[in-house]
Write an enzyme that holds these catalytic residues in place. Structure first.
Site, PDB file in Angstrom:
ATOM      1  N   PRO A 255       0.676  -1.188   0.262  1.00 53.58           N
ATOM      2  CA  PRO A 255      -0.279  -0.140   0.250  1.00 53.58           C
ATOM      3  C   PRO A 255       0.853   1.382   0.222  1.00 53.58           C
ATOM      4  O   PRO A 255       0.176   2.531   0.137  1.00 53.58           O
ATOM      5  CB  PRO A 255      -0.842  -0.018   1.161  1.00 53.58           C
ATOM      6  N   CYS A 367       9.771  -9.119   4.924  1.00 56.06           N
ATOM      7  CA  CYS A 367       9.518  -9.129   6.349  1.00 56.06           C
ATOM      8  C   CYS A 367       9.424 -10.699   6.824  1.00 56.06           C
ATOM      9  O   CYS A 367       8.397 -10.909   7.395  1.00 56.06           O
ATOM     10  CB  CYS A 367       8.126  -8.436   6.518  1.00 56.06           C
TER      11      CYS A 367
HETATM   12  C1  SAM Z   1       5.162  -6.812   1.255  1.00 53.98           C
HETATM   13  S1  SAM Z   1       4.121  -6.294   0.382  1.00 53.98           S
HETATM   14  C2  SAM Z   1       4.642  -4.447  -0.221  1.00 53.98           C
HETATM   15  C3  SAM Z   1       4.433  -3.425   1.080  1.00 53.98           C
HETATM   16  C4  SAM Z   1       4.884  -2.077   0.395  1.00 53.98           C
HETATM   17  N1  SAM Z   1       6.134  -2.303  -0.129  1.00 53.98           N
HETATM   18  C5  SAM Z   1       4.985  -1.143   1.383  1.00 53.98           C
HETATM   19  O1  SAM Z   1       5.810  -0.982   1.961  1.00 53.98           O
HETATM   20  O2  SAM Z   1       3.858  -0.660   1.667  1.00 53.98           O
HETATM   21  C6  SAM Z   1       3.823  -6.938  -1.085  1.00 53.98           C
HETATM   22  C7  SAM Z   1       3.175  -6.449  -2.308  1.00 53.98           C
HETATM   23  O3  SAM Z   1       3.616  -7.266  -3.613  1.00 53.98           O
HETATM   24  C8  SAM Z   1       2.719  -7.520  -4.404  1.00 53.98           C
HETATM   25  N2  SAM Z   1       2.904  -8.275  -5.670  1.00 53.98           N
HETATM   26  C9  SAM Z   1       3.033  -9.516  -5.194  1.00 53.98           C
HETATM   27  N3  SAM Z   1       3.862 -10.222  -6.357  1.00 53.98           N
HETATM   28  C10 SAM Z   1       3.857  -9.227  -7.312  1.00 53.98           C
HETATM   29  C11 SAM Z   1       4.366  -9.469  -8.631  1.00 53.98           C
HETATM   30  N4  SAM Z   1       4.756 -10.373  -9.239  1.00 53.98           N
HETATM   31  N5  SAM Z   1       4.459  -8.100  -9.300  1.00 53.98           N
HETATM   32  C12 SAM Z   1       4.046  -6.874  -8.339  1.00 53.98           C
HETATM   33  N6  SAM Z   1       3.468  -7.080  -7.460  1.00 53.98           N
HETATM   34  C13 SAM Z   1       3.474  -8.082  -6.931  1.00 53.98           C
HETATM   35  C14 SAM Z   1       1.285  -7.578  -3.702  1.00 53.98           C
HETATM   36  O4  SAM Z   1       0.229  -7.261  -4.446  1.00 53.98           O
HETATM   37  C15 SAM Z   1       1.597  -6.730  -2.365  1.00 53.98           C
HETATM   38  O5  SAM Z   1       0.953  -5.630  -2.636  1.00 53.98           O
END
Ligand code: SAM
Length: 440
Positions: A255, A367
């Site tokens: 987010p 994380c």
């Molecule tokens: C750990 S969260 C990221 C949190 C964010 N970086 C923050 O600091 O608020 C992981 C995110 O990766 C996205 N995601 C997962 N696989 C992905 C991919 N192959 N390409 C792009 N986004 C991806 C998910 O939708 C999710 O929003």
């Protein structure tokens, strides 16, 4: 026609708590997803505000202490859990959690569990068993000592013992027994905001409050002066330093906590996420903060973008570093998930390297407390990149107050047991791994 007897007060909140716990134990629904959904089968939304808070608290405490609760229940069942008892274990665990760990009168917890069992088409055959097991548990009282790791799934604690050593694993487990504090990243003036909010300015630059209270009611929220972000989660984006006049790509961005940091550091940011819905939350968050980034829906492993000076990959992971904040994570995951996620991270890392302009920096973070999602990924990347990717080591003085979190290889490895405090409500960190790499 005879009228149906009214439900005992408090039963609705207990029924929802049981369903929330069941959703996690069956690996069908993470707790936050159920609490935030418009129409969740748990019925959470249909409760009034007081019962919502109660159901959420019961489910949270039950999951945080579930290993112990499961052990107490199993010790009173000679033949194990009945096969066709429906939500029997969740009914007993939520009741025992209330009586042992929540200062709810034992008779209230037990009577409502028996009433809940009677009202369930499967568990109703076992309401006598629920009564007997719970009376045994509450009369023995809360266990005087809980062995380190007993609240966790045995496979996970065994893993941490192998990866971090017995003493660190025990310290991590102890840190997970307490709810996480509320951390903020502030645009500026951390000590001023700490004073205004009645919190603590951490040496890492974040502001910390004890858990509880509504975030949107706090001073500065509406003005976009800060955003909620664990103090450990705020470290990776800071590893780039000053980003004025630089271009940055934030892969897996929603987010948007880290996107906001990159924009605040002066970068022109492209924020990529595969979920359009989560990217909408990112744009809403940035607009509240008065910051901007270009949002792109796409798969980070295949997206084509002009290479940038700074690329951040906050990869999807097992999230075992966030169990203090999200106790359901421990029970949602299987050990086999770690290998599956590690493969995904390897593909994302290779794609991220291709998006770094020569001489630029890549910061990779997860994380997770699992080395396969951290140190091992970077060691393997450096080996296969044959000189194109090198570790740009983090120096201990880059993390004031947290030098313990910098490893001999110059990686960042924060643990839930870091940043101890006299008041446990203000202690700890999410477990994060971060590496800074130079790409030539
Ligand atoms: C750990 S969260 C990221 C949190 C964010 N970086 C923050 O600091 O608020 C992981 C995110 O990766 C996205 N995601 C997962 N696989 C992905 C991919 N192959 N390409 C792009 N986004 C991806 C998910 O939708 C999710 O929003």
């Amino acid at each position: 026609m005879p009228q149906k007897a009214p439900e005992p007060p408090g039963l609705a909140a207990r029924r929802v708590a049981v369903r929330l716990v069941e959703g996690v134990l069956s690996r069908a629904r993470p707790l936050d997803a159920a609490l935030e959904a418009e129409h969740d089968p748990s019925g959470f939304r249909s409760l009034d505000e007081r019962d919502r808070a109660l159901a959420r608290a019961i489910a949270g405490v039950t999951l945080r202490r579930f290993g112990t609760l499961r052990g107490l229940i199993a010790a009173r069942l000679d033949k194990g859990l009945p096969k066709k008892g429906g939500p029997l274990e969740a009914i007993m665990a939520t009741a025992a959690a209330q009586a042992l760990f929540m200062q709810i009168p034992a008779h209230t917890a037990v009577d409502l569990a028996v009433a809940g069992a009677r009202a369930d088409p499967d568990a109703r055959h076992f309401s006598g068993l629920v009564n007997a097991v719970l009376r045994g548990i509450v009369s023995a009282g809360a266990p005087e000592t809980v062995e380190d790791g007993q609240d966790l799934p045995p496979w996970l604690y065994a893993r941490w013992t192998r990866a971090h050593g017995p003493a660190r694993a025990a310290a991590i487990a102890r840190a997970l027994a307490t709810e996480a504090p509320l951390d903020f990243t502030v645009k500026s003036d951390a000590s001023g905001w700490a004073e205004r909010l009645g919190g603590l300015a951490l040496p890492t630059g974040s502001v910390r409050l004890a858990p509880g209270g509504r975030v949107a009611d706090l001073a500065g929220y509406g003005d976009g002066a800060w955003w909620v972000q664990d103090a450990a989660a705020a470290i990776p984006a800071r590893l780039f330093g000053d980003l004025r006049d630089k271009r940055a790509i934030d892969l897996c961005a929603a987010p948007g906590g880290k996107t906001a940091q990159l924009a605040l550091a002066g970068a022109e940011v492209v924020a990529v996420d595969k979920s359009a819905e989560r990217l909408r939350r990112l744009t809403d968050n940035l607009s509240r903060l008065g910051l901007s980034a270009t949002a792109r829906v796409g798969d980070a492993s295949a997206i084509s973008l002009e290479p940038a000076d700074a690329v951040l990959l906050d990869a999807p992971c097992s999230a075992t570093g966030t169990i203090r904040r999200h106790p359901d994570v421990a029970w949602m995951k299987r050990e086999s998930d770690i290998g599956t996620l590690a493969k995904l991270q390897t593909g994302l890392l290779d794609a991220a390297v291709r998006l770094v302009a020569p001489g630029g920096r890549l910061v990779y973070c997860t994380c997770s407390l699992e080395p396969e999602e951290g140190e091992r990924q970077i060691e393997a990347l450096v080996a296969r990149a044959q000189g194109r990717v090198t570790v740009d080591p983090v120096a201990p003085d880059e993390l004031p107050g947290l030098a313990d979190a910098v490893t001999a290889d110059g990686f960042v490895r924060t643990l839930p047991s870091h940043l101890p405090a006299d008041d446990v409500r203000l202690a700890g960190l999410d477990g994060f791994f971060a590496a800074r790499l130079r790409v030539d």
